[in-house]
Scaffold this active site. Structure first.
Site, short mmCIF file in Angstrom:
data_model
loop_
_atom_site.label_atom_id
_atom_site.label_comp_id
_atom_site.label_asym_id
_atom_site.label_seq_id
_atom_site.Cartn_x
_atom_site.Cartn_y
_atom_site.Cartn_z
N ALA A 130 49.62 26.78 32.18
CA ALA A 130 48.26 26.79 31.63
C ALA A 130 47.38 27.74 32.42
O ALA A 130 47.13 27.55 33.59
CB ALA A 130 47.66 25.38 31.69
N GLU A 366 42.41 37.01 36.44
CA GLU A 366 41.24 36.71 35.62
C GLU A 366 41.35 37.31 34.22
O GLU A 366 40.38 37.80 33.65
CB GLU A 366 39.95 37.16 36.32
CG GLU A 366 39.67 36.39 37.59
CD GLU A 366 38.25 36.47 38.07
OE1 GLU A 366 37.34 36.53 37.23
OE2 GLU A 366 38.04 36.49 39.30
#
Length: 382
Positions: A130, A366
């Site tokens: 995840a 990110e």
């Protein structure tokens, strides 16, 4: 749009540039080689007010804005991406969630210590299955008698295992909504807390002086009031943090790209071949010109994204464009800088060698380049 910096911004840039030259650069090679966290540098960054740049003065900050932080990040990253990422993660990932979503009590408790650099905060989102996929989150938090019982793991978490790490905010499944969709919330875990473990640091290709750990949580108990923001809105909150963080990453990448230019121009002036500096040869001139163009374009992209964010307008597309362009510029410039330096560019004592190792993660962390392309396409209505 006027891209000219204000006198105050120019003064900040000069201050951070001098700090980078006098404090950061002399110890960068040592910390990279030994893979040690630069505590003294970070302490001085806190004293300089860098960790408080985008936060209100009432909470110990400097009263600036997000663009001010980006200016500092660019300067630091020209020489040391690890140091720049310590500041980026500390501000945009560690402190910003408390600033944006915390209650007044939470802000009063945590922000003064975070903005001063006394402690570092971390942002625990990614798990083995995840990252961008919220549905894959497996960490759970169950409310029992006014306490959250947290179990699960996180990975690739920056600033999570230092001696001065004081707070880690994590996403966790706190329930199931109608239709079976997971309810994901953000919960603050002070460190140390029993059951919370920063596992041994990763053996990374680059960013060797940046602190990065996998985390494990085994029946970690924290008070109910450690919920950050609205229950069930944790993932949405973190998506906003990531949108802003991509502008900061773009600033770091721009600094890396420009650092490669600066180092290579100096080397091209000093290194002689066949009786003249190599910078006199058109092959080197053209390579440096392209490198400068990449760095300039990256800077315009993150300046524009920051301006749109600060104006209060939607900026998701611009942030993704800036992150993608700047990270690719950093990687391309690192490759070209290494080529210009020849054999020396392959030696770790040279800044360009560190940039060559460090820059690749800018295209991954990110939000990968592929994720940015997906987000840009969605903003086009596709």
């Amino acid at each position: 749009m006027d891209m000219t910096l204000t006198p105050e911004q120019e003064e900040l840039r000069s201050t951070v540039r001098r700090f980078t030259r006098e404090v950061v650069r002399p110890v960068s090679q040592h910390h990279d080689e030994t893979k040690t966290f630069p505590y003294d540098v970070v302490k001085q960054m806190g004293e300089l007010g860098l960790f408080g740049l985008p936060f209100p003065e009432e909470y110990g900050g400097m009263g600036g804005d997000y663009f001010t932080l980006c200016i500092a990040l660019e300067e630091l990253a020209k020489v040391d991406q690890s140091v720049a990422m310590t500041l980026e993660a500390g501000c945009s990932l560690g402190t910003m969630p408390v600033h944006l979503f915390g209650t007044e009590e939470q802000k009063q408790e945590w922000l003064p210590r975070l903005t001063s650099g006394e402690i570092l905060g971390a942002f625990g989102l990614t798990e083995p299955e995840a990252g961008s996929d919220a549905g894959g989150t497996k960490t759970t938090a169950v409310l029992e008698d006014g306490m959250w019982r947290i179990n699960g793991s996180k990975q690739f978490i920056t600033n999570s295992g230092t001696d001065i790490t004081g707070l880690v905010t994590v996403t966790a499944v706190t329930g199931v909504r109608d239709g079976g969709k997971k309810e994901i919330s953000a919960i603050m875990i002070p460190t140390p807390t029993e059951g919370f473990t920063a596992e041994p640091a990763y053996n990374k290709v680059g960013w060797n002086a940046s602190d990065t750990h996998p985390l494990s949580m085994d029946d970690v108990m924290v008070p109910e009031e450690n919920l950050l923001g609205e229950r069930g809105r944790g993932y949405a909150q973190f998506l906003r943090i990531l949108d802003e963080g991509r502008i900061a990453i773009a600033a770091v990448a721009t600094g890396a790209a420009q650092g490669c230019v600066d180092e290579s121009v100096q080397y091209a002036r000093e290194r002689k071949s066949m009786g003249q500096p190599i910078g006199k040869y058109q092959a080197i001139e053209f390579k440096l010109a392209r490198m400068e163009a990449r760095a300039w374009t990256a800077r315009q992209a993150y300046y524009a994204a920051a301006a749109k964010m600060l104006s209060g307008k939607p900026f998701k597309k611009e942030a993704s464009i800036a992150k993608m362009i700047a990270s690719e510029a950093a990687m391309d410039n690192a490759r070209d800088a290494t080529q210009i330096h020849g054999g020396y560019g392959f030696m770790n004592e040279y800044v360009v060698a560190r940039h060559y190792r460090d820059s690749k993660i800018l295209e991954i962390g990110e939000g990968t380049t592929e994720v940015q392309l997906m987000l840009i396409a969605r903003q086009l209505g596709l």
